[in-house]
Design an enzyme around this catalytic site. Structure first.
Site, PDB file in Angstrom:
ATOM      1  N   ASP A  34       0.845  -1.194   0.000  1.00  0.00           N
ATOM      2  CA  ASP A  34       0.000   0.000   0.000  1.00  0.00           C
ATOM      3  C   ASP A  34       0.883   1.248   0.000  1.00  0.00           C
ATOM      4  O   ASP A  34       1.895   1.309   0.698  1.00  0.00           O
ATOM      5  CB  ASP A  34      -0.913  -0.011   1.239  1.00  0.00           C
ATOM      6  CG  ASP A  34      -2.068   0.966   1.099  1.00  0.00           C
ATOM      7  OD1 ASP A  34      -3.219   0.504   0.990  1.00  0.00           O
ATOM      8  OD2 ASP A  34      -1.818   2.196   1.106  1.00  0.00           O
ATOM      9  N   ASN A  90     -12.833  -2.961   3.013  1.00  0.00           N
ATOM     10  CA  ASN A  90     -13.783  -1.861   3.069  1.00  0.00           C
ATOM     11  C   ASN A  90     -14.731  -2.024   1.886  1.00  0.00           C
ATOM     12  O   ASN A  90     -14.282  -2.084   0.740  1.00  0.00           O
ATOM     13  CB  ASN A  90     -13.048  -0.524   2.984  1.00  0.00           C
ATOM     14  CG  ASN A  90     -12.105  -0.294   4.156  1.00  0.00           C
ATOM     15  OD1 ASN A  90     -12.416  -0.662   5.287  1.00  0.00           O
ATOM     16  ND2 ASN A  90     -10.944   0.294   3.899  1.00  0.00           N
ATOM     17  N   GLN A  97     -14.182   2.808   1.487  1.00  0.00           N
ATOM     18  CA  GLN A  97     -13.594   2.249   0.265  1.00  0.00           C
ATOM     19  C   GLN A  97     -13.361   3.403  -0.702  1.00  0.00           C
ATOM     20  O   GLN A  97     -14.263   4.213  -0.964  1.00  0.00           O
ATOM     21  CB  GLN A  97     -14.518   1.204  -0.376  1.00  0.00           C
ATOM     22  CG  GLN A  97     -13.865   0.560  -1.601  1.00  0.00           C
ATOM     23  CD  GLN A  97     -14.693  -0.557  -2.222  1.00  0.00           C
ATOM     24  OE1 GLN A  97     -15.812  -0.849  -1.785  1.00  0.00           O
ATOM     25  NE2 GLN A  97     -14.143  -1.185  -3.248  1.00  0.00           N
ATOM     26  N   VAL A  99     -11.033   2.827  -3.617  1.00  0.00           N
ATOM     27  CA  VAL A  99     -10.722   2.244  -4.927  1.00  0.00           C
ATOM     28  C   VAL A  99     -11.724   1.112  -5.150  1.00  0.00           C
ATOM     29  O   VAL A  99     -11.750   0.140  -4.376  1.00  0.00           O
ATOM     30  CB  VAL A  99      -9.272   1.718  -4.988  1.00  0.00           C
ATOM     31  CG1 VAL A  99      -8.994   1.130  -6.374  1.00  0.00           C
ATOM     32  CG2 VAL A  99      -8.271   2.833  -4.672  1.00  0.00           C
ATOM     33  N   HIS A 103     -10.393  -5.405  -2.820  1.00  0.00           N
ATOM     34  CA  HIS A 103      -9.044  -5.692  -2.324  1.00  0.00           C
ATOM     35  C   HIS A 103      -9.090  -6.061  -0.857  1.00  0.00           C
ATOM     36  O   HIS A 103      -9.903  -5.547  -0.096  1.00  0.00           O
ATOM     37  CB  HIS A 103      -8.104  -4.501  -2.539  1.00  0.00           C
ATOM     38  CG  HIS A 103      -8.667  -3.179  -2.097  1.00  0.00           C
ATOM     39  ND1 HIS A 103      -9.586  -2.474  -2.837  1.00  0.00           N
ATOM     40  CD2 HIS A 103      -8.436  -2.448  -0.971  1.00  0.00           C
ATOM     41  CE1 HIS A 103      -9.895  -1.357  -2.197  1.00  0.00           C
ATOM     42  NE2 HIS A 103      -9.229  -1.326  -1.055  1.00  0.00           N
ATOM     43  N   HIS A 105      -6.971  -5.717   2.447  1.00  0.00           N
ATOM     44  CA  HIS A 105      -5.817  -5.115   3.114  1.00  0.00           C
ATOM     45  C   HIS A 105      -5.253  -6.204   4.030  1.00  0.00           C
ATOM     46  O   HIS A 105      -6.001  -6.788   4.835  1.00  0.00           O
ATOM     47  CB  HIS A 105      -6.237  -3.952   4.009  1.00  0.00           C
ATOM     48  CG  HIS A 105      -6.787  -2.754   3.288  1.00  0.00           C
ATOM     49  ND1 HIS A 105      -6.031  -1.629   3.037  1.00  0.00           N
ATOM     50  CD2 HIS A 105      -8.029  -2.491   2.800  1.00  0.00           C
ATOM     51  CE1 HIS A 105      -6.784  -0.723   2.414  1.00  0.00           C
ATOM     52  NE2 HIS A 105      -8.002  -1.224   2.263  1.00  0.00           N
TER      53      HIS A 105
HETATM   54  P1  5GP Z   1      -9.680   1.460   0.342  1.00  0.00           P
HETATM   55  O1  5GP Z   1      -9.738   2.790   1.045  1.00  0.00           O
HETATM   56  O2  5GP Z   1     -10.387   1.513  -0.994  1.00  0.00           O
HETATM   57  O3  5GP Z   1     -10.101   0.295   1.191  1.00  0.00           O
HETATM   58  O4  5GP Z   1      -8.136   1.181   0.066  1.00  0.00           O
HETATM   59  C1  5GP Z   1      -7.468   1.692  -1.039  1.00  0.00           C
HETATM   60  C2  5GP Z   1      -6.002   1.651  -0.697  1.00  0.00           C
HETATM   61  O5  5GP Z   1      -5.258   1.878  -1.884  1.00  0.00           O
HETATM   62  C3  5GP Z   1      -5.569   2.720   0.310  1.00  0.00           C
HETATM   63  O6  5GP Z   1      -5.035   2.118   1.476  1.00  0.00           O
HETATM   64  C4  5GP Z   1      -4.536   3.540  -0.455  1.00  0.00           C
HETATM   65  O7  5GP Z   1      -3.455   3.944   0.349  1.00  0.00           O
HETATM   66  C5  5GP Z   1      -4.104   2.589  -1.552  1.00  0.00           C
HETATM   67  N1  5GP Z   1      -3.655   3.260  -2.750  1.00  0.00           N
HETATM   68  C6  5GP Z   1      -4.246   4.326  -3.363  1.00  0.00           C
HETATM   69  N2  5GP Z   1      -3.558   4.670  -4.461  1.00  0.00           N
HETATM   70  C7  5GP Z   1      -2.503   3.802  -4.543  1.00  0.00           C
HETATM   71  C8  5GP Z   1      -1.421   3.675  -5.480  1.00  0.00           C
HETATM   72  O8  5GP Z   1      -1.297   4.398  -6.476  1.00  0.00           O
HETATM   73  N3  5GP Z   1      -0.526   2.681  -5.235  1.00  0.00           N
HETATM   74  C9  5GP Z   1      -0.620   1.847  -4.159  1.00  0.00           C
HETATM   75  N4  5GP Z   1       0.306   0.918  -4.013  1.00  0.00           N
HETATM   76  N5  5GP Z   1      -1.634   1.952  -3.269  1.00  0.00           N
HETATM   77  C10 5GP Z   1      -2.554   2.920  -3.460  1.00  0.00           C
END
Ligand code: 5GP
Length: 117
Positions: A34, A90, A97, A99, A103, A105
């Protein structure tokens, strides 16, 4: 989510159009660190096929999800956190969430309190 968005930044990571620190890859899944880790070890494990949210999973997706979950022991071992780690999914904007490509974590490398808040 009715809108089945196929294109997210994770699609670009899968296609290697955006760099990522990849720790594991096979035909069906990709695992990478991440970019904003919340713990010393924080990786994201994703299916290569885009399912936007856990809430969108249907019966046909279950083998893929089983495969994803089944990779967790080997990945946590590879990362040296097999004795203590946490999985977080999430699902939905209201659960933070950001993205919309399903996924897991995988978080570890420090002591993890409960409840998570
Ligand atoms: P969510 O909030 O959707 O559960 O998690 C999305 C995760 O993607 C976040 O923890 C964020 O830090 C990670 N993330 C967002 N953009 C990027 C990226 O460009 N590269 C990587 N490796 N992680 C990302």
């Amino acid at each position: 989510m009715a809108d089945n968005h196929e294109e997210t930044l994770f699609s670009k990571i899968i296609r290697k159009e955006i760099p990522a620190d990849i720790v594991f890859e096979d035909d069906d899944c990709l695992c990478f660190r991440d970019i904003q880790p919340v713990a010393p070890v924080h990786v994201l494990l994703i299916p290569k096929r885009c399912i936007p949210r856990l809430a969108d999973v249907d019966e046909a997706d279950q083998p893929l999800l089983g495969k994803l979950m089944g990779k967790v022991p080997a990945i946590t071992k590879l990362l040296g956190i097999e004795d203590a780690f946490r999985l977080v999914v999430n699902s939905g904007a209201g659960a933070c969430q950001t993205v919309f490509h399903l996924h897991l974590h995988i978080i570890g490398g420090r002591s993890l309190g409960w409840p998570p808040g």
